[in-house]
Design an enzyme around this catalytic site. Structure first.
Site, PDB file in Angstrom:
ATOM      1  N   ASP A  28      10.601 -27.359 -21.484  1.00 18.19           N
ATOM      2  CA  ASP A  28       9.176 -27.030 -21.527  1.00 18.19           C
ATOM      3  C   ASP A  28       8.628 -27.181 -20.116  1.00 18.19           C
ATOM      4  O   ASP A  28       9.304 -27.699 -19.221  1.00 18.19           O
ATOM      5  CB  ASP A  28       8.448 -27.976 -22.497  1.00 18.19           C
ATOM      6  CG  ASP A  28       7.002 -27.574 -22.791  1.00 18.19           C
ATOM      7  OD1 ASP A  28       6.640 -26.403 -22.537  1.00 18.19           O
ATOM      8  OD2 ASP A  28       6.235 -28.430 -23.269  1.00 18.19           O
ATOM      9  N   HIS A  29       7.420 -26.718 -19.912  1.00 18.58           N
ATOM     10  CA  HIS A  29       6.662 -26.993 -18.694  1.00 18.58           C
ATOM     11  C   HIS A  29       5.608 -28.050 -18.992  1.00 18.58           C
ATOM     12  O   HIS A  29       4.901 -27.959 -19.994  1.00 18.58           O
ATOM     13  CB  HIS A  29       5.964 -25.726 -18.184  1.00 18.58           C
ATOM     14  CG  HIS A  29       6.902 -24.684 -17.671  1.00 18.58           C
ATOM     15  ND1 HIS A  29       6.728 -23.336 -17.915  1.00 18.58           N
ATOM     16  CD2 HIS A  29       8.031 -24.777 -16.922  1.00 18.58           C
ATOM     17  CE1 HIS A  29       7.701 -22.655 -17.340  1.00 18.58           C
ATOM     18  NE2 HIS A  29       8.505 -23.508 -16.732  1.00 18.58           N
ATOM     19  N   PHE A  32       2.718 -25.690 -23.249  1.00 19.22           N
ATOM     20  CA  PHE A  32       3.035 -24.938 -24.473  1.00 19.22           C
ATOM     21  C   PHE A  32       4.098 -23.871 -24.219  1.00 19.22           C
ATOM     22  O   PHE A  32       3.955 -22.735 -24.637  1.00 19.22           O
ATOM     23  CB  PHE A  32       1.766 -24.317 -25.076  1.00 19.22           C
ATOM     24  CG  PHE A  32       0.714 -25.321 -25.447  1.00 19.22           C
ATOM     25  CD1 PHE A  32       0.815 -26.060 -26.621  1.00 19.22           C
ATOM     26  CD2 PHE A  32      -0.372 -25.561 -24.617  1.00 19.22           C
ATOM     27  CE1 PHE A  32      -0.151 -27.005 -26.963  1.00 19.22           C
ATOM     28  CE2 PHE A  32      -1.343 -26.502 -24.950  1.00 19.22           C
ATOM     29  CZ  PHE A  32      -1.229 -27.225 -26.129  1.00 19.22           C
ATOM     30  N   HIS A  33       5.182 -24.267 -23.532  1.00 16.16           N
ATOM     31  CA  HIS A  33       6.264 -23.333 -23.214  1.00 16.16           C
ATOM     32  C   HIS A  33       7.626 -23.834 -23.697  1.00 16.16           C
ATOM     33  O   HIS A  33       8.596 -23.845 -22.937  1.00 16.16           O
ATOM     34  CB  HIS A  33       6.321 -23.087 -21.697  1.00 16.16           C
ATOM     35  CG  HIS A  33       5.110 -22.434 -21.145  1.00 16.16           C
ATOM     36  ND1 HIS A  33       4.784 -22.462 -19.795  1.00 16.16           N
ATOM     37  CD2 HIS A  33       4.117 -21.714 -21.738  1.00 16.16           C
ATOM     38  CE1 HIS A  33       3.658 -21.809 -19.592  1.00 16.16           C
ATOM     39  NE2 HIS A  33       3.233 -21.342 -20.763  1.00 16.16           N
ATOM     40  N   PRO A  34       7.771 -24.245 -24.963  1.00 14.71           N
ATOM     41  CA  PRO A  34       9.090 -24.687 -25.430  1.00 14.71           C
ATOM     42  C   PRO A  34      10.089 -23.534 -25.430  1.00 14.71           C
ATOM     43  O   PRO A  34       9.736 -22.397 -25.750  1.00 14.71           O
ATOM     44  CB  PRO A  34       8.811 -25.199 -26.849  1.00 14.71           C
ATOM     45  CG  PRO A  34       7.596 -24.461 -27.287  1.00 14.71           C
ATOM     46  CD  PRO A  34       6.765 -24.279 -26.048  1.00 14.71           C
TER      47      PRO A  34
END
Length: 559
Positions: A296-297, A470-472
């Site tokens: 993630d980020h 919110f980048h899984p």
């Protein structure tokens, strides 16, 4: 019922596959979506400026939470994912960022992924896109995804923040998705010419949903994939409380995202044997990488008071919102028609990085991404975070119950590189914000606050305040090593008639927001499923930093 293809998940990837596969009239497709329709009259999902609203409830958001994150003061952290036609493209921030060319060239060095280089992927980015200023070597003009560029007359703080980045010695770029990602410049967004969110439901499904060979079922919660031996032959799902089964003649295409795709595989008996046996799930295929390699980020907000009354603070006040809403509703213009992320950039924090490792989103108001903790005065902020953390997490099913959320652990900030990058990011951001371009606007530093200076103080701020972007991704990675789940065409290793096509199959997270790349992945694999020749490789030039220094001398050195 029986269909040629069953697609699980109507999100950024599933809607692409549903649309492309049904272009052939003799192919039947069932698209299953656990959420509901994308209600076009609901401003929460359709108005770009309202992007925080869907994250605040559970109608459009799975609202997952992580397990206590051990390096983040044991916080349980948000992991919002989209629920409804459009998936996460229905609730995301609408930033259209593709990643750096070197991300894909790096993928292509991995065994089995040789055709995932940037020049192999670029034609599919172009195929998916209609950019409002037309096409060139990097952009398309006939695709389903509407991409808006910033316009003259937008908020002056965007321009000042970009100019400050350049004055700090970093490059300027006129297109973060073009020849050179590295640098500061305008940011494209997935917004229609009429000022509406350009989700994949709007872009893709609107053209496909009238086809007789496409069946869309909403409020359909997938229980598990059905197998005969090692072949996927159908799907069991719940329509409300009613159990249903459907059969697939050709393939089951799993497009449920980086959290739900590994969860569904595990619940169906495909995953790490020890995990499945411990939950009394019959093992169909022992595949240890399912749910591993989760990435993630993480990002922080650096916030400043604004001395000039030019921020979006008045738009947060309830008595101004009816006018903003009316202009958006009837004209598709104004503050409501933008996500307000119209500028940003990518930089290298140190020479050891071959391509950018830090991303910026600039916002002309001081507020959390999910709409909380708004500063009650004029302000502006930089969202800043590292791009390719070495930390790795996992997704694990907790039970056979389709309604129970999985155990999620990103293991954020588990390496020394993470801490170094985030300390660097704060110090670099402060130097950018101190440049003359912002002298007219810059008030006091609200967050972290000037009293936060030492490594130890910065680390505590990060532990307490950093949030997910919110980048899984990457939890069913493609490749050929022992932890790979799918091959370069999305086919699950050791299985037949089963693919995963979504952000979970990225082998390593990209440098930027994920939606555009997830769409590209689906476009590319759609051609494989249809047994079409890949689009011709691009010949476009692209920037490689080589021995170029990270930055030039800043106009105003750090004090």
């Amino acid at each position: 019922m029986e269909y040629d293809y069953i697609i699980i998940g109507a999100g950024s990837a599933g809607n692409v596959l549903a649309t492309r596969l049904t272009e052939e009239s003799d192919v039947s497709v069932l698209l299953l979506e656990a959420g509901g329709p994308d209600y076009r009259l609901d401003f929460r999902t359709q108005m770009p400026a309202a992007l925080a609203f869907p994250l605040q409830g559970k109608r459009y958001n799975w609202a997952y939470e992580t397990d206590p994150e051990p390096h983040m003061n044991n916080r349980r952290m948000e992991c919002g994912r989209g629920k409804g036609l459009g998936g996460s493209s229905l609730i995301n921030g609408m930033c259209y960022i593709r990643g750096n060319a070197m991300d894909f060239d790096n993928w292509a060095t991995m065994p089995g992924l040789e055709d995932w280089s940037y020049l192999d992927c670029l034609p599919y980015f172009r195929k998916a896109e209609t950019r409002d200023v037309g096409s060139n070597d990097y952009h398309g003009a006939t695709g389903p995804v509407s991409v808006a560029t910033p316009k003259m007359g937008n908020n002056e703080l965007f321009h000042a923040m970009v100019e400050a980045g350049v004055q700090a010695g970093y490059p300027r770029t006129d297109d973060l998705n073009g020849y050179q990602q590295e640098g500061f410049g305008p940011m494209d967004r997935t917004v229609t010419p009429k000022g509406r969110r350009a989700s994949t439901a709007r872009g893709y499904l609107d053209q496909a949903k009238g086809r007789k060979n496409l069946t869309i079922v909403t409020h359909a919660l997938t229980d598990k994939i059905l197998f005969e031996g090692k072949r996927a032959v159908g799907v069991a799902y719940f329509k409300g409380e009613s159990p249903q089964t459907v059969q697939a003649r050709r393939e089951v295409l799993l497009c449920a995202g980086a959290i739900a795709s590994p969860q569904i595989l595990q619940r169906s008996g495909v995953g790490p044997k020890d995990l499945l046996q411990g939950l009394d799930i019959p093992v169909v295929h022992d595949l240890p990488g399912v749910g591993e390699n989760l990435q993630d980020h993480l990002e922080m907000y650096l916030q400043y008071a604004c001395k000039e009354p030019v921020s979006l603070y008045p738009a947060l006040q309830w008595f101004n919102q009816p006018k903003i809403g009316a202009e958006w509703l009837f004209s598709g213009t104004g503050i409501g028609a933008s996500n307000q992320f119209e500028a940003g950039g990518f930089i290298r924090s140190r020479d050891e990085f071959a391509w950018p490792n830090i991303q910026y989103h600039f916002l002309p108001v001081a507020i959390n991404y999910n709409g909380s903790n708004a500063v009650k005065e004029h302000g502006f902020q930089a969202h800043v975070g590292s791009m390719r953390s070495l930390s790795r997490g996992r997704v694990q099913v907790r039970s056979k119950d389709a309604r129970e959320h999985p155990s999620i652990l990103f293991n954020y900030m588990s390496t020394e590189q993470d801490w170094q990058e985030f300390r660097d990011a704060i110090r670099i951001t402060r130097e950018i914000m101190a440049q003359p371009a912002l002298d007219k606007y810059r008030g006091r530093e609200i967050s972290p606050g000037l009293e936060v200076q030492t490594d130890e103080e910065l680390d505590e701020f990060i532990r307490t305040h950093a949030e997910t972007a919110f980048h899984p991704s990457c939890s069913c990675k493609m490749g050929e090593d022992e932890m790979a789940v799918v091959d370069g065409q999305g086919r699950v290793h050791g299985m037949e008639g089963l693919r995963v096509v979504d952000a979970s199959i990225m082998p390593q997270i990209i440098t930027g927001n994920l939606n555009a790349t997830t769409i590209m992945i689906a476009e590319k694999i759609a051609d494989r499923i249809r047994r079409r020749q890949p689009l011709p490789r691009s010949r476009a030039r692209y920037y490689v930093s080589g021995n170029t220094p990270v930055r030039k001398a800043p106009l105003k050195p750090a004090s």
